[in-house]
Motif scaffolding. Structure first.
Motif, PDB file in Angstrom:
ATOM      1  N   ASP A 122      -3.236  -4.217  -0.391  1.00  0.00           N
ATOM      2  CA  ASP A 122      -2.689  -5.153  -1.489  1.00  0.00           C
ATOM      3  C   ASP A 122      -2.875  -4.544  -2.789  1.00  0.00           C
ATOM      4  O   ASP A 122      -3.627  -4.838  -3.478  1.00  0.00           O
ATOM      5  N   THR A 123      -2.163  -3.295  -3.077  1.00  0.00           N
ATOM      6  CA  THR A 123      -2.201  -2.473  -4.367  1.00  0.00           C
ATOM      7  C   THR A 123      -1.559  -3.456  -5.471  1.00  0.00           C
ATOM      8  O   THR A 123      -0.363  -3.812  -5.287  1.00  0.00           O
TER       9      THR A 123
ATOM     10  N   GLY B 214       0.657  -1.108  -0.007  1.00  0.00           N
ATOM     11  CA  GLY B 214       0.068  -0.130  -0.027  1.00  0.00           C
ATOM     12  C   GLY B 214       0.875   1.275  -0.073  1.00  0.00           C
ATOM     13  O   GLY B 214       0.565   2.044   0.935  1.00  0.00           O
ATOM     14  N   GLN B 215       1.669   1.447  -1.009  1.00  0.00           N
ATOM     15  CA  GLN B 215       2.691   2.699  -1.113  1.00  0.00           C
ATOM     16  C   GLN B 215       2.630   2.875  -2.461  1.00  0.00           C
ATOM     17  O   GLN B 215       2.788   2.320  -3.510  1.00  0.00           O
TER      18      GLN B 215
ATOM     19  N   GLN C  34       1.281   6.866   1.611  1.00  0.00           N
ATOM     20  CA  GLN C  34       0.479   5.571   1.726  1.00  0.00           C
ATOM     21  C   GLN C  34      -0.868   5.794   0.830  1.00  0.00           C
ATOM     22  O   GLN C  34      -1.448   6.918   0.387  1.00  0.00           O
ATOM     23  N   VAL C  35      -1.269   4.666   0.636  1.00  0.00           N
ATOM     24  CA  VAL C  35      -2.469   4.321  -0.293  1.00  0.00           C
ATOM     25  C   VAL C  35      -3.575   4.423   0.846  1.00  0.00           C
ATOM     26  O   VAL C  35      -3.761   3.337   1.483  1.00  0.00           O
ATOM     27  N   LEU C  36      -4.524   5.275   0.773  1.00  0.00           N
ATOM     28  CA  LEU C  36      -5.386   5.483   1.827  1.00  0.00           C
ATOM     29  C   LEU C  36      -6.689   4.881   1.769  1.00  0.00           C
ATOM     30  O   LEU C  36      -6.995   4.720   0.422  1.00  0.00           O
ATOM     31  N   ARG C  37      -7.569   4.563   2.699  1.00  0.00           N
ATOM     32  CA  ARG C  37      -8.702   4.153   2.384  1.00  0.00           C
ATOM     33  C   ARG C  37      -9.852   5.281   2.318  1.00  0.00           C
ATOM     34  O   ARG C  37      -9.410   6.417   2.356  1.00  0.00           O
TER      35      ARG C  37
ATOM     36  N   PHE D 263      -4.964   4.674   6.549  1.00  0.00           N
ATOM     37  CA  PHE D 263      -4.181   3.735   5.953  1.00  0.00           C
ATOM     38  C   PHE D 263      -4.684   2.421   6.673  1.00  0.00           C
ATOM     39  O   PHE D 263      -4.719   2.143   7.978  1.00  0.00           O
ATOM     40  N   ALA D 264      -5.009   1.352   5.921  1.00  0.00           N
ATOM     41  CA  ALA D 264      -5.410  -0.001   6.157  1.00  0.00           C
ATOM     42  C   ALA D 264      -4.865  -0.603   7.109  1.00  0.00           C
ATOM     43  O   ALA D 264      -3.373  -0.728   6.989  1.00  0.00           O
TER      44      ALA D 264
END
Length: 301
Positions: free
Chosen positions: A110-111, A70-71, A94-97, A102-103
């Motif tokens: 899991d990107t 998730g980055q 971070q890949v945010l929700r 952040f999850a």
């Protein structure tokens, strides 16, 4: 996608596998793509690695990648005679929700797939908790994307790894594991907020689609990966998708185990010599036996 394995293969076995795989290839025609170079990218920090999605800028000097943890990672590519000599100015977010957080668990972040819309919106696909989301920029809060009933058939660890966007804004996505017939890759298309079944591609059971892009020539390029317990096989194909079906299938390259690491991300662009260039990045699964490499192939004009 994470795998549990130990890689052990001899040079002779790799050479034999390469020969056999190429000889048994079945696409309608071959268009040789030449290996230009491979660059090993290393940063000694815990967040680094696991890259599964890739976007390269039109001039080949910048990258955006996403990792299995998730980055978003952005960086500049310094080139010497067209080949990558260094990766600098690395930034991450971070890949945010949707709640802006952040999850907390890996399954939620899991990107896997990454694509850029014509308006600059970033499309990201996820495994584990299957979905596709839109991001205005790295680190932004995502917007949800519609769902299709067939997506419920995707196995836990074999969802959308390969997504691509066309010039008209259509998003194409294909699951790693078959949905329906075992001998085809079902490609879905998102346009106007609705998913539909677009067309199918021939599937070789030795390979799974893990990366995709629409090239500057308008063709659909897909990166496929195979794993046999000893190492990774890699191949790339392209298709004409100007009609209602994919046609004019071309095998660009096919490599046996040991030639490349676990290549998963693909970005296609045209270099200053008018060549189509395929830039790929490997997912090292955060394992010492693997490596993060940026691999480039070119197709002569």
């Amino acid at each position: 996608m994470r795998r549990r394995f130990a890689i052990s293969v001899g040079i002779g076995l790799a050479a034999l596998a390469l020969h056999a795989l190429w000889a048994n290839a079945t696409p309608s025609s071959r268009q040789a793509a030449t290996h230009l170079a491979s660059f090993r990218w290393q940063i000694p920090e815990g967040w680094f690695g696991g890259f599964s999605g890739l976007i390269i800028s039109e001039d080949g000097t910048n990258l955006l990648a996403v990792s299995d943890r998730g980055q978003f990672v952005q960086a500049a590519l310094l080139r010497n005679d067209g080949q990558i000599a260094d990766v600098t100015n690395v930034r991450r977010a971070q890949v945010l929700r949707k709640n802006g957080q952040f999850a907390p668990r890996p399954i939620g972040r899991d990107t896997e797939g990454l694509a850029l819309m014509p308006n600059g919106t970033i499309m990201v696909s996820f495994e584990g908790q299957h979905r596709v989301e839109r991001f205005a920029r790295p680190g932004a809060i995502p917007r949800a994307v519609a769902w299709h009933a067939d997506f419920d058939q995707m196995p836990k660890n074999a969802g959308f790894e390969a997504i691509a966007t066309a010039a008209d804004g259509t998003v194409y996505a294909m699951p790693e594991a078959p949905i329906g017939a075992e001998n085809v890759v079902q490609v879905f298309a998102l346009k106007g907020g609705t998913w539909r079944k677009a067309f199918t591609l021939n599937r070789d059971k030795q390979f799974q689609p893990v990366g995709a892009d629409i090239g500057p020539d308008g063709r659909l390029y897909i990166l496929e990966r195979g794993f046999n317990g000893f190492g990774f096989r890699t191949r790339a194909r392209s298709f004409d998708i100007s009609g209602t079906q994919a046609s004019d299938e071309k095998l660009l390259f096919q490599k046996g185990i040991g030639r490349h690491d676990n290549l998963e991300g693909l970005s296609v662009w045209r270099d200053d010599q008018a060549r189509i260039r395929l830039t790929m990045i490997s997912d090292d699964n955060f394992r010492l036996l693997q490596r993060t490499e940026i691999v480039e192939y070119v197709i002569a004009p």
